[in-house]
Motif scaffolding. Sequence first.
Motif, PDB file in Angstrom:
ATOM      1  N   GLU A  46       0.932  -0.911   0.508  1.00  0.00           N
ATOM      2  CA  GLU A  46       0.323  -0.341   0.295  1.00  0.00           C
ATOM      3  C   GLU A  46       0.752   1.125   0.164  1.00  0.00           C
ATOM      4  OE1 GLU A  46      -3.202   1.801   3.002  1.00  0.00           O
ATOM      5  OE2 GLU A  46      -3.562   0.013   2.348  1.00  0.00           O
ATOM      6  N   VAL A  47       1.061   2.658  -1.276  1.00  0.00           N
ATOM      7  CA  VAL A  47       1.409   3.385  -1.115  1.00  0.00           C
ATOM      8  C   VAL A  47       0.639   4.714  -0.460  1.00  0.00           C
ATOM      9  CG1 VAL A  47       3.294   4.271  -2.601  1.00  0.00           C
ATOM     10  CG2 VAL A  47       2.990   1.662  -2.723  1.00  0.00           C
ATOM     11  N   GLU A  48       1.062   5.463  -0.416  1.00  0.00           N
ATOM     12  CA  GLU A  48       0.792   6.573   0.102  1.00  0.00           C
ATOM     13  C   GLU A  48       0.768   7.852  -0.827  1.00  0.00           C
ATOM     14  OE1 GLU A  48      -0.473  10.225   2.957  1.00  0.00           O
ATOM     15  OE2 GLU A  48       0.154   8.673   3.758  1.00  0.00           O
ATOM     16  N   VAL A  49       0.542   8.398  -2.218  1.00  0.00           N
ATOM     17  CA  VAL A  49       0.864   9.599  -3.028  1.00  0.00           C
ATOM     18  C   VAL A  49       0.578  10.609  -2.232  1.00  0.00           C
ATOM     19  CG1 VAL A  49       1.722  10.488  -5.239  1.00  0.00           C
ATOM     20  CG2 VAL A  49       1.267   8.215  -4.744  1.00  0.00           C
ATOM     21  N   LYS A  50       1.132  10.911  -1.723  1.00  0.00           N
ATOM     22  CA  LYS A  50       1.315  12.713  -0.923  1.00  0.00           C
ATOM     23  C   LYS A  50       0.708  14.099  -2.259  1.00  0.00           C
ATOM     24  CE  LYS A  50       2.728  12.062   3.666  1.00  0.00           C
ATOM     25  NZ  LYS A  50       1.898  11.261   4.760  1.00  0.00           N
ATOM     26  N   GLY A  90      -3.609  10.031  -3.590  1.00  0.00           N
ATOM     27  CA  GLY A  90      -4.437   8.927  -2.543  1.00  0.00           C
ATOM     28  C   GLY A  90      -2.849   7.963  -1.889  1.00  0.00           C
ATOM     29  N   TYR A  91      -3.881   6.582  -2.212  1.00  0.00           N
ATOM     30  CA  TYR A  91      -3.580   5.479  -1.435  1.00  0.00           C
ATOM     31  C   TYR A  91      -3.988   4.463  -2.445  1.00  0.00           C
ATOM     32  CZ  TYR A  91      -3.255   7.235   3.754  1.00  0.00           C
ATOM     33  OH  TYR A  91      -3.015   7.842   4.410  1.00  0.00           O
ATOM     34  N   TYR A  92      -2.365   3.936  -3.046  1.00  0.00           N
ATOM     35  CA  TYR A  92      -2.409   3.355  -3.562  1.00  0.00           C
ATOM     36  C   TYR A  92      -2.088   1.716  -3.760  1.00  0.00           C
ATOM     37  CZ  TYR A  92      -3.423   7.158  -7.207  1.00  0.00           C
ATOM     38  OH  TYR A  92      -3.572   7.939  -8.054  1.00  0.00           O
ATOM     39  N   ARG A  93      -2.439   0.424  -4.161  1.00  0.00           N
ATOM     40  CA  ARG A  93      -2.509  -1.056  -4.121  1.00  0.00           C
ATOM     41  C   ARG A  93      -1.466  -1.000  -5.042  1.00  0.00           C
ATOM     42  NH1 ARG A  93      -6.428  -3.072  -1.724  1.00  0.00           N
ATOM     43  NH2 ARG A  93      -5.652  -2.758   0.167  1.00  0.00           N
ATOM     44  N   LEU A  94      -0.227  -1.279  -4.884  1.00  0.00           N
ATOM     45  CA  LEU A  94       0.813  -1.431  -5.941  1.00  0.00           C
ATOM     46  C   LEU A  94       1.440  -2.984  -5.504  1.00  0.00           C
ATOM     47  CD1 LEU A  94       2.481   2.113  -6.987  1.00  0.00           C
ATOM     48  CD2 LEU A  94       0.382   0.614  -8.353  1.00  0.00           C
ATOM     49  N   SER A  95       2.464  -3.436  -6.832  1.00  0.00           N
ATOM     50  CA  SER A  95       2.814  -4.300  -6.651  1.00  0.00           C
ATOM     51  C   SER A  95       4.158  -4.946  -6.940  1.00  0.00           C
ATOM     52  CB  SER A  95       1.857  -6.024  -7.114  1.00  0.00           C
ATOM     53  OG  SER A  95       1.577  -6.281  -8.367  1.00  0.00           O
ATOM     54  N   VAL A 112      -7.408   4.396  -7.062  1.00  0.00           N
ATOM     55  CA  VAL A 112      -6.775   4.348  -5.719  1.00  0.00           C
ATOM     56  C   VAL A 112      -7.077   3.517  -4.747  1.00  0.00           C
ATOM     57  CG1 VAL A 112      -6.058   6.552  -5.463  1.00  0.00           C
ATOM     58  CG2 VAL A 112      -8.809   6.455  -4.809  1.00  0.00           C
ATOM     59  N   ILE A 113      -7.332   2.799  -3.652  1.00  0.00           N
ATOM     60  CA  ILE A 113      -7.997   2.361  -2.613  1.00  0.00           C
ATOM     61  C   ILE A 113      -9.026   2.831  -1.916  1.00  0.00           C
ATOM     62  CG2 ILE A 113      -7.365   0.286  -0.369  1.00  0.00           C
ATOM     63  CD1 ILE A 113      -4.605   1.023  -0.511  1.00  0.00           C
ATOM     64  N   THR A 114      -9.584   2.175  -2.009  1.00  0.00           N
ATOM     65  CA  THR A 114     -11.238   2.764  -1.551  1.00  0.00           C
ATOM     66  C   THR A 114     -11.947   1.397  -1.007  1.00  0.00           C
ATOM     67  OG1 THR A 114     -12.244   1.581  -3.459  1.00  0.00           O
ATOM     68  CG2 THR A 114     -11.971   4.032  -3.764  1.00  0.00           C
ATOM     69  N   TYR A 115     -12.539   2.371   0.211  1.00  0.00           N
ATOM     70  CA  TYR A 115     -13.721   1.169   0.543  1.00  0.00           C
ATOM     71  C   TYR A 115     -15.443   1.250   0.980  1.00  0.00           C
ATOM     72  CZ  TYR A 115     -13.371   5.339   4.114  1.00  0.00           C
ATOM     73  OH  TYR A 115     -14.335   6.933   4.713  1.00  0.00           O
ATOM     74  N   GLN A 116     -15.732   0.815   1.374  1.00  0.00           N
ATOM     75  CA  GLN A 116     -17.290   0.763   1.006  1.00  0.00           C
ATOM     76  C   GLN A 116     -18.496   0.601   2.551  1.00  0.00           C
ATOM     77  OE1 GLN A 116     -19.390  -2.118  -1.606  1.00  0.00           O
ATOM     78  NE2 GLN A 116     -19.864  -0.715  -3.481  1.00  0.00           N
ATOM     79  N   VAL A 117     -18.316   1.697   2.645  1.00  0.00           N
ATOM     80  CA  VAL A 117     -19.229   2.166   4.056  1.00  0.00           C
ATOM     81  C   VAL A 117     -20.867   2.511   4.042  1.00  0.00           C
ATOM     82  CG1 VAL A 117     -18.737   4.318   4.016  1.00  0.00           C
ATOM     83  CG2 VAL A 117     -19.670   3.628   6.479  1.00  0.00           C
ATOM     84  N   THR A 118     -21.938   1.117   4.401  1.00  0.00           N
ATOM     85  CA  THR A 118     -23.625   1.420   4.017  1.00  0.00           C
ATOM     86  C   THR A 118     -24.203   1.946   5.332  1.00  0.00           C
ATOM     87  OG1 THR A 118     -23.888  -0.592   3.015  1.00  0.00           O
ATOM     88  CG2 THR A 118     -25.713   0.420   3.311  1.00  0.00           C
TER      89      THR A 118
END
Length: 342
Positions: A46-50, A90-95, A112-118
């Motif tokens: 997980e990489v944060e690009v500021k 943003g936050y990215y998932r790189l490999s 970017v990495i996202t999360y779901q919330v209901t």
Amino acid sequence: MFDFQSRNRNLAAVVIMILFILTLTSISYLQKWTGPVDRGAVSAYEVEVKSGASSGQIANLLFEKKLIRHPFLFKALVRFKGVENKLRAGYYRLSTGMSIDEMIDKLVSNEVITYQVTIPEGYTVEEIGDKLSKKAGFSKKQFLTVAEELKAEFSFAEEIDVKHRKYPLEGYLFPETYSIPKGTAPENIIKLMVGQFKEKLIDKLITEVKQSKYSLDEIITIASLVEAEVKYDKERRLIAGVIHNRLNKNMLLQIDATIQYILPEHKEQILYKDLALDSPYNTYQRLGLPPGPINNPGLASIRAALNPAETDYLYYFALEDGSHKFSETYQEHLRLQNKLKY
């Protein structure tokens, strides 16, 4: 006789062949060095690009994570593609199984990495803050601090009197399933939810609000009372009708959900001492609507608030299954309650 023309043709062919081989070698070399670091045992990071990071800073970050072989290769390819100013924060998932080209594409397209919330209908600002804090990377307290201060810029804000409200935008954080980029600040999440409220409040509903005797804020407040009281859809308009009838007759609303709203913690049963709490939200003590919504209602409750059932009902009480018994007079109300006791 020596054939200079034939000799030159042969020499040109050799030069072309050498250039072709060198080109293939260069391409192969470049592909190797800009390709995946590890095609076998792939490791994801997980990489944060500021915000504001340069391509050089991003290159160094990826090199430190051992995702690329050398920072220069990333910077050179970014420049060659002409996307130096298009790399997004943003936050990215790189490999290690990704090429530099694939990483650049991700950063440009903002994958970017996202999360779901209901957010369910009827959730309060505090409940929303609690739910978000479990996923969003900030605390409930941080969210509530922003919610207490923020009055987002939207066309309905002028009519919201924040003087006695717990949270200025209670009622306007639309219940929905959201896909939120990791790292999004509380303020931007609130604005996202308010934006969804605006989008859902279509022209037809706005027209109905303008035709109503109540302001938008009052309609949303009534809708929040309906949302808090109703378990079954078929009763929404009936509950809304009781609220409208009592308001028209200048009667106390006496809605338990307004008491729950001012309590520090939810109670399974409201006590008589709770009904005496001094608060503008106490509809057992104060006439009219509370100073604002007590939760964030869904469209069904908003529509019910705008189109209440036309009945003479003034009273209701809840049964064990969450449904309600309705009556027109206090005597009938008591009779129905006593009938269920014995």
